[in-house]
Design an enzyme around this catalytic site. Structure first.
Site, mmCIF file in Angstrom:
data_model
loop_
_atom_site.group_PDB
_atom_site.id
_atom_site.type_symbol
_atom_site.label_atom_id
_atom_site.label_comp_id
_atom_site.label_asym_id
_atom_site.label_seq_id
_atom_site.Cartn_x
_atom_site.Cartn_y
_atom_site.Cartn_z
ATOM 1 N N HIS A 1 0.793 -1.229 0.000
ATOM 2 C CA HIS A 1 0.000 0.000 0.000
ATOM 3 C C HIS A 1 0.826 1.280 0.000
ATOM 4 C CE1 HIS A 1 -4.167 -1.389 0.402
ATOM 5 N NE2 HIS A 1 -3.665 -2.413 1.063
ATOM 6 N N LYS B 1 -8.695 14.018 3.350
ATOM 7 C CA LYS B 1 -7.820 12.842 3.432
ATOM 8 C C LYS B 1 -6.913 13.025 4.645
ATOM 9 C CE LYS B 1 -6.594 13.810 -0.797
ATOM 10 N NZ LYS B 1 -6.824 12.526 -1.453
ATOM 11 N N ARG B 2 -6.172 11.989 5.016
ATOM 12 C CA ARG B 2 -5.239 12.150 6.125
ATOM 13 C C ARG B 2 -4.301 13.330 5.851
ATOM 14 N NH1 ARG B 2 -4.454 7.360 9.184
ATOM 15 N NH2 ARG B 2 -6.502 6.398 9.420
ATOM 16 N N LYS C 1 0.605 14.359 0.663
ATOM 17 C CA LYS C 1 -0.706 14.661 0.085
ATOM 18 C C LYS C 1 -0.843 16.150 -0.246
ATOM 19 C CE LYS C 1 -2.925 10.740 2.431
ATOM 20 N NZ LYS C 1 -3.366 9.936 1.275
ATOM 21 N N THR D 1 -8.833 6.199 -2.886
ATOM 22 C CA THR D 1 -10.194 5.829 -3.272
ATOM 23 C C THR D 1 -11.142 7.007 -3.122
ATOM 24 O OG1 THR D 1 -10.630 4.988 -1.035
ATOM 25 C CG2 THR D 1 -9.925 3.384 -2.696
ATOM 26 N N LYS E 1 -14.593 8.164 -5.278
ATOM 27 C CA LYS E 1 -15.886 8.515 -4.676
ATOM 28 C C LYS E 1 -16.364 9.876 -5.178
ATOM 29 C CE LYS E 1 -14.446 5.892 -0.650
ATOM 30 N NZ LYS E 1 -13.753 5.990 0.646
#
Length: 837
Positions: free
Chosen positions: A372, A563-564, A569, A671, A675
């Protein structure tokens, strides 16, 4: 003009088409009242809203029980191959509504609840339960595809943590999700299993023995996982740690009975709390205990079920484990369950007395590994001294696995000592460690990434040596999401608009969304989709006003990044865009700006200083921007507190723009991007993770793609990244950074963000400045297109129509056929005899 349909009514229109027969509303009311009276021991005079929720949950659960039992009977009779999905985390989200959707019960339940006519009585969505990752999408798809599948994990007493924002800072609060009980789980004490720790190893003529161990008991709790209208109900089994009755009772003899009882907590702490660190490896003994605890209990359960299965024409007990790979597939989700490999070897060699060669063949044919992450700090490497103390026999087995593995490599590459060092399971240094990813690769027959670009990076860089040795072992399985939760349940208006055009079979076969391309120029569909989006935005605006006391413009663009919180990110890139927009509006206040409401949400790992500081920066920017009268409602900045599955179900259907802006080559898949795409948001993103395949499916012209590609990042790594060059060359970037550094956003503490400034200017691994210009120009294109609602909505339709690939049904079908050796089935299991079930 007819009154707009409620969400329940929209879902009801979809549900009723899927019903085999009309449920008896009167029976549902009777059962509801029965559970309120007999299960909860309440009457209408004292019942609370939570009581009504539990009564409804138990009423719906009744409809699962017969199907659940019948499914397990079916598996016993047919003896199919079973897949065991091992994960340290399952985030299940709201179970009640999801169950009603999958059983086509929602319309009948809504009518029954309406007839109860009590204002405290919940509609189907009123009381959220556990918001607990998208592994739950996989469980949903496994059941919907008729696979004999089991999810195994830990029943944490406390979840990841609840996030509070206090004076702009993240504060963690315990997530005591079991405080009021859980109506969906069933304890199974008859299947409790012992798990051993510590002790020592004896090599005897009769074999190897692991002795003088401490025992912790694993108590299973089962949760039903219903498939979509096929009568299949699979099981998620979560283990809870319990101390045995004689735990430390030797102390009783010296008067220490009370302390002995109190010390039981030491054993039971194993399942106390979920480690919240995302993409960071924390080498704590408790975490290793958790990882071994779940695999040891699970493997005992797997072998028990394998041995007691019915096969052929008679009921017998299997004693020959050589057929295990034909009947069992074990999927290791990340390296957290990696100890399953040495544990299976220990069982086969020490307990079942197989030869090493035979045991290793069984082990490798049974296990498969999903990677992952490519971030080095996220890869698990356990110190050998910790393993020696906690799991001494397993360390011996790992050493033997490594010895045989390196012998093979040495024969293939004689004299290449550097390759042997790189491929070893044991990393030498000032502290010797076991590389758990290497253990997973060597001990598995299949290794997969979770998006094509991610899998390619694994083969080209991180696991290049292993790929060269065993190229056939490496695969890709691009992630997916379940359309049941992430469309039908959370966005019923859009689900119904789609069903009106192409029917509702797309819920089982998301590829059918391609039929929407026939309507891309249809003004009525364009109008309907835009209307649904606006309805969702109005509902979320009301929610924000209630929860955050911020009044926003529902006609503004809802620009969302949830998101985290993590440097890779790049929430900081988003922050720089916000500041740039703010400065532009201040410079030209009379210009006709495209209004935006920018929302950022996510949790920071409690020990991750930079991530927590990023949250503080976002809230600080919001404090300045939101209170500037010159800006007004043309720009608002909101940090969404305590982002989790239930909040995602609100915000994703209301979003216009989805921010997926990680540095190319760092996001495995994502993901959330899928969505948002399915729910009609356009994506601004880098060519990273699943964004690449989303752009291929929808056409790159229908996304807002910007920035460096993986090869550009690699080239920059070689040539060197100089953040100061961008800072000195780009005036708007320099202005934004100077404002952060100078205390413009922290007037009471000018140097509050000095660590962020220093990191961005001198130590930024994720190259925020290198993509700044491209990002700002791309955002300008976004603003321009948003002013043309018809063209914007056409791109939305292209995106929705291109989501078929990103169904978790497709993902799981590929896992089943290409890794597990199983065939999905859309056939229904016969319904149970009791018509109420």
């Amino acid at each position: 003009m007819p009154k707009p349909l409620t969400d329940q009514e929209k879902r009801k229109q979809i549900s009723v088409r899927g019903l085999a027969g009309v449920e008896n509303v009167s029976d549902l009311k009777t059962n509801f009242n029965r559970h309120l009276h007999f299960t909860l021991v309440k009457d209408r005079n004292v019942a609370t809203k939570r009581d009504y929720y539990f009564a409804l949950a138990n009423t719906v659960r009744d409809h699962l029980v017969g199907r659940w039992i019948r499914t397990q009977q079916h598996y016993y009779e047919k003896d199919p191959k079973r897949v065991y999905y091992l994960s340290l985390e399952f985030y299940m989200g709201r179970t009640l509504q999801n169950t009603m959707v999958n059983l086509a019960l929602e319309n009948a339940c809504d009518e029954a609840i309406y007839q109860v006519r009590d204002p405290r009585c919940p509609r189907s969505v009123a009381v959220p339960h556990r918001s607990y990752l998208d592994r739950s999408c996989f469980l949903d798809s496994m059941a919907s595809l008729g696979l004999a599948a089991y999810g195994y994990g830990i029943r944490y007493e406390f979840g990841i943590f609840n996030q509070k924002i206090v004076n702009g800072w993240q504060v963690e609060e315990a997530d005591d999700w079991l405080r009021y009980g859980n109506p969906w789980e069933k304890a199974r004490p008859e299947y409790m299993r012992p798990v051993h720790f510590y002790g020592r190893v004896e090599h005897t003529p009769e074999g190897v023995k692991w002795v003088d161990t401490q025992v912790v008991l694993a108590l299973p709790y089962d949760t039903p996982i219903p498939g979509y209208r096929n009568n299949v109900v699979n099981t998620m089994r979560l283990w809870s740690a319990k101390a045995p009755c004689d735990f430390n009772l030797k102390d009783f003899n010296v008067g220490g009975y009370i302390q002995a009882v109190l010390d039981r907590n030491l054993a039971e702490n194993i399942s106390r709390v979920l480690y919240p660190n995302d993409n960071f490896f924390e080498g704590k003994e408790l975490r290793l205990k958790q990882e071994y605890f779940v695999v040891a209990a699970t493997l005992q359960d797997i072998i028990r079920r394998f041995k007691s299965s019915k096969f052929g024409s008679t009921e017998v007990v299997r004693v020959d484990l050589s057929t295990l790979p034909e009947k069992v597939a074990i999927q290791l989700n990340d390296t957290h369950p990696a100890m399953a490999i040495p544990e299976l070897m220990r069982i086969l060699v020490d307990t079942e007395h197989l030869t090493w060669e035979k045991a290793w063949d069984i082990c490798t044919r049974t296990c498969a590994y999903t990677n992952h992450t490519v971030l080095p700090e996220a890869l698990e490497r356990w110190p050998t001294d910790l393993l020696q103390n906690l799991l001494p026999r397993h360390l011996e087995i790992i050493y033997e696995i490594n010895r045989r593995h390196l012998e093979r490599i040495a024969k293939l590459y004689p004299g290449d000592d550097d390759r042997l060092r790189r491929m070893s399971l044991v990393e030498e240094g000032h502290q010797k460690k076991i590389n758990m990813a290497h253990l997973c690769i060597v001990g598995s027959h299949a290794v997969n990434g979770v998006a094509r670009i991610h899998s390619d990076i694994l083969k080209a860089t991180l696991f290049k040596d292993f790929y060269e040795v065993d190229p056939d072992k490496f695969q890709n399985k691009t992630n997916g999401i379940t359309p049941r939760r992430w469309l039908v349940m959370c966005n019923p208006g859009l689900a119904e608009v789609i069903a009106e055009r192409i029917g509702d079979d797309y819920i089982r076969d998301l590829d059918q969304l391609k039929k929407l391309l026939e309507f891309v120029d249809d003004d009525s569909l364009i109008c309907d989709i835009a209307k649904i989006k606006q309805e969702n935005k109005l509902k979320f605006s009301a929610y924000l006003e209630e929860q955050y006391k911020v009044k926003i413009n529902p006609n503004s663009m809802f620009d969302v990044q949830v998101k985290r919180i993590h440097e890779y990110k790049r929430q900081l890139l988003n922050c720089l865009h916000i500041i740039t927009l703010y400065n532009r509006i201040k410079k030209e206040p009379n210009k006709d700006w495209t209004p935006r409401t920018i929302m950022i949400g996510g949790k920071a790992a409690p020990g991750y200083h930079t991530a927590k500081l990023i949250i503080r920066l976002i809230t600080a920017i919001g404090e300045i921007v939101n209170n500037d009268p010159v800006v007004g409602d043309r720009l608002k900045v909101i940090f969404l507190e305590n982002y989790k599955v239930t909040l995602a179900e609100r915000i994703i259907p209301a979003s216009d723009l989805s921010e997926q802006i990680s540095t190319a080559g760092t996001e495995a898949s994502g993901t959330g991007n899928m969505k948002f795409m399915l729910n009609g948001a356009l994506t601004i993103g880098t060519m990273d993770g699943a964004n690449v395949e989303m752009a291929e499916e929808a056409g790159e012209e229908n996304l807002f793609i910007f920035g460096m590609r993986v090869e550009d990042v690699e080239a920059m790594d070689k040539s060197g990244y100089d953040a100061m060059e961008y800072y000195n060359r780009i005036p708007e970037l320099k202005q934004a950074m100077d404002q952060i550094a100078g205390g413009f956003f922290s007037p009471d503490q000018h140097d509050l963000f000095k660590d962020i400034v220093n990191m961005l200017l001198h130590h930024d691994r994720f190259k925020v400045f290198a993509d700044y210009e491209a990002y700002i120009k791309c955002q300008d294109k976004v603003s321009a297109l948003y002013r043309n609602p018809k063209e914007w909505t056409k791109k939305v339709i292209y995106n929705i129509a291109s989501c078929g690939k990103f169904s978790s049904d497709r993902t799981i079908s590929q896992y089943a056929r290409e890794i597990w050796g199983m065939e999905p089935s859309l056939e229904k299991i016969p319904a149970p005899d009791d018509p109420r079930q």
